[in-house]
Design an enzyme around this catalytic site. Structure first.
Site, mmCIF file in Angstrom:
data_model
loop_
_atom_site.group_PDB
_atom_site.id
_atom_site.type_symbol
_atom_site.label_atom_id
_atom_site.label_comp_id
_atom_site.label_asym_id
_atom_site.label_seq_id
_atom_site.Cartn_x
_atom_site.Cartn_y
_atom_site.Cartn_z
ATOM 1 N N ARG A 46 -2.829 12.839 -13.571
ATOM 2 C CA ARG A 46 -2.697 13.486 -12.251
ATOM 3 C C ARG A 46 -4.070 13.626 -11.596
ATOM 4 O O ARG A 46 -4.212 13.472 -10.390
ATOM 5 C CB ARG A 46 -1.976 14.837 -12.371
ATOM 6 C CG ARG A 46 -1.888 15.572 -11.048
ATOM 7 C CD ARG A 46 -0.748 16.573 -10.923
ATOM 8 N NE ARG A 46 -0.450 17.340 -12.110
ATOM 9 C CZ ARG A 46 -1.223 18.336 -12.602
ATOM 10 N NH1 ARG A 46 -2.338 18.674 -11.991
ATOM 11 N NH2 ARG A 46 -0.855 18.974 -13.690
ATOM 12 N N TYR A 98 4.537 7.462 13.917
ATOM 13 C CA TYR A 98 5.704 7.177 13.080
ATOM 14 C C TYR A 98 6.605 8.430 13.004
ATOM 15 O O TYR A 98 6.096 9.546 12.862
ATOM 16 C CB TYR A 98 5.224 6.735 11.689
ATOM 17 C CG TYR A 98 6.290 6.753 10.633
ATOM 18 C CD1 TYR A 98 7.431 5.964 10.763
ATOM 19 C CD2 TYR A 98 6.177 7.575 9.515
ATOM 20 C CE1 TYR A 98 8.414 6.003 9.804
ATOM 21 C CE2 TYR A 98 7.158 7.611 8.553
ATOM 22 C CZ TYR A 98 8.281 6.821 8.700
ATOM 23 O OH TYR A 98 9.271 6.868 7.759
ATOM 24 N N ASP A 170 -4.521 6.793 11.866
ATOM 25 C CA ASP A 170 -3.529 6.072 11.051
ATOM 26 C C ASP A 170 -3.639 4.608 11.472
ATOM 27 O O ASP A 170 -3.209 4.220 12.564
ATOM 28 C CB ASP A 170 -2.128 6.634 11.319
ATOM 29 C CG ASP A 170 -1.054 5.935 10.496
ATOM 30 O OD1 ASP A 170 -1.291 4.803 10.033
ATOM 31 O OD2 ASP A 170 0.043 6.510 10.341
ATOM 32 N N LYS A 195 2.805 -0.862 3.359
ATOM 33 C CA LYS A 195 2.979 -1.921 4.362
ATOM 34 C C LYS A 195 2.052 -3.099 4.052
ATOM 35 O O LYS A 195 2.077 -3.622 2.957
ATOM 36 C CB LYS A 195 2.741 -1.335 5.747
ATOM 37 C CG LYS A 195 3.374 0.048 5.962
ATOM 38 C CD LYS A 195 4.886 0.051 5.898
ATOM 39 C CE LYS A 195 5.404 1.464 6.140
ATOM 40 N NZ LYS A 195 6.794 1.641 5.804
HETATM 41 C C1 LIG Z 1 2.287 3.993 10.946
HETATM 42 C C2 LIG Z 1 2.905 4.638 9.754
HETATM 43 N N1 LIG Z 1 2.311 5.700 9.193
HETATM 44 C C3 LIG Z 1 2.829 6.311 8.111
HETATM 45 C C4 LIG Z 1 4.013 5.883 7.550
HETATM 46 C C5 LIG Z 1 4.571 6.581 6.336
HETATM 47 O O1 LIG Z 1 4.310 5.822 5.214
HETATM 48 P P1 LIG Z 1 5.240 5.812 3.868
HETATM 49 O O2 LIG Z 1 6.569 5.255 4.268
HETATM 50 O O3 LIG Z 1 4.452 4.977 2.936
HETATM 51 O O4 LIG Z 1 5.334 7.243 3.431
HETATM 52 C C6 LIG Z 1 4.677 4.778 8.092
HETATM 53 C C7 LIG Z 1 5.946 4.306 7.538
HETATM 54 O O5 LIG Z 1 6.641 3.526 8.122
HETATM 55 C C8 LIG Z 1 4.102 4.150 9.232
HETATM 56 O O6 LIG Z 1 4.693 3.100 9.805
#
Ligand SMILES: Cc1ncc(COP(=O)(O)O)c(C=O)c1O
Length: 381
Positions: A46, A98, A170, A195
């Site tokens: 962890r 998102y 992000d 992704k």
């Molecule tokens: C731009 C963006 N940020 C954050 C996330 C969240 O990521 P996760 O699905 O790995 O938790 C996503 C998920 O689609 C995303 O497209």
């Protein structure tokens, strides 16, 4: 090392006991101490794990930042950042983030006392106007999910710096192949490694990167205290995926541009949003801050609205109707009923996220096959 070399080689050393060229998976919860008070660098997974450490060093090298902390998902990475703040603090966020980030902020962190103002961050006046005395951070996503809005990272970075605020980005859609926000003033960079970075629809993961030692210490402490850590196997899959990041992104961007142009010229399509198209309102900014193309994410609307979009998504054969993005397979998504279903309809519409919007994550298959599939599906519309 140059970027492409870093993807393949950074942070990786042949195993000293066997010479194995591929980094081992240290699938171990705990580590034996040679004596009381001394360990060999690791005590409990962890807190840290040798496979995760390689992934973190590799991600930091690729992003050009000092520190990386890996989490079990993109969402737990965002959560770790937001929990640096105290109840009563305020952040300014891009409005088209998102849907899961909106859910986290509105349904969990708001109850806990974190205030948020959403703005169209491609408009810097809106960003400036939203800053309050209790604002601690500006958080942007660029390009955004799902509308592919683009924010001028340098301009917002300057606003944050002048106001003494943290600036978080992000950068999931752009990846460090196209954009390195730290070069434009970002203090924190976040990716859903689910992704493009891992790239093969195999894992869920996330990472927080920073050059600031205090922020990094806080991220490590959150990792250890909350335990939202990726498994050694998931770290290993991400390391292996990252080796081909440059090759994959080059093809995603090439195919993405071609699909965007095809859709823009199609008589049944009413609107296409892709930062690489000159018709994109922020194309000049995207061209200034993104290198080597514009990634593989596109959103578009058909002239027949929701029924037309539904027919298209139900008719594709090669393109997979699926949540997620940024993997080798072309995936098509209906944000209103899939990724952003929990954002209330009026809020969605106020942000321009209509029920007819279709999002496509263009994969690395042969372009002719992708276009042929879209063509046969559009014929049925
Ligand atoms: C731009 C963006 N940020 C954050 C996330 C969240 O990521 P996760 O699905 O790995 O938790 C996503 C998920 O689609 C995303 O497209």
């Amino acid at each position: 090392m140059k970027f492409d070399t870093k993807c393949v080689r950074a942070a990786q050393r042949p195993d000293p006991t066997t010479g194995a060229i591929v980094n081992p998976i240290f699938q171990s919860a705990t580590f034996v101490l040679p004596e009381v008070g001394r360990n060999l660098g690791f005590d409990y997974t962890r807190s840290s794990n040798p496979t995760r450490q390689v992934l973190e060093e590799l991600l930091a090298e690729i992003e050009g930042m000092k520190y990386a902390t890996a989490f079990t998902s993109g969402m737990s990475s965002v959560d770790a950042v937001m929990r640096m703040f105290k109840p009563g603090d305020h952040i300014v966020s891009s409005d088209d983030v998102y849907g899961g980030v909106i859910r986290l902020l509105n349904n969990f962190l708001a109850e806990w006392g974190l205030e948020v103002t959403y703005v169209d961050s491609s408009n810097t006046d809106e960003v400036k106007a939203a800053i309050q005395p209790n604002t601690k951070m500006i958080w942007i996503e660029t390009p955004t999910n799902p509308l592919l809005k683009v924010t001028d990272v340098e301009a917002v970075g300057k606003i944050a710096k002048d106001a003494g605020l943290l600036f978080g980005v992000d950068s999931t859609f752009a990846t460090p192949y196209h954009l390195r926000p730290v070069e434009y003033g970002a203090d924190i960079v976040m990716h859903s490694t689910t992704k493009y970075l891992s790239g093969h629809n195999l894992i869920i993961g996330g990472v927080i990167l920073t050059d600031d030692e205090k922020i990094h210490e806080r991220m490590k402490y959150t990792q250890k205290s909350v335990g939202a850590i990726p498994s050694p196997f998931d770290c290993w899959l991400t390391i292996e995926g990252l080796k081909t990041l440059s090759l994959r992104m080059a093809r995603h961007a090439e195919n993405g541009m071609a699909v965007a142009k095809y859709l823009e010229a199609h008589p049944k399509v009413s609107r296409v949003s892709y930062p690489g198209l000159e018709s994109h309102p922020m194309h000049a900014v995207a061209a200034k801050q993104m290198e080597n193309g514009f990634s593989g994410m596109i959103s578009f609307e058909l002239k027949g609205g929701i029924p037309a979009g539904t027919t298209l998504m139900n008719s594709v054969e090669l393109c997979a109707l699926a949540e997620s993005l940024g993997a080798v397979e072309t995936m098509i998504t209906h944000p209103a009923t899939m990724t952003h279903a929990e954002v209330p309809k009026d809020e969605r519409e106020a942000r321009g996220l209509t029920d007819g919007l279709v999002r496509i994550s263009v994969g690395i298959e042969d372009l002719e096959d992708i276009l042929a599939d879209l063509e046969q599906a559009l014929e049925k519309v």
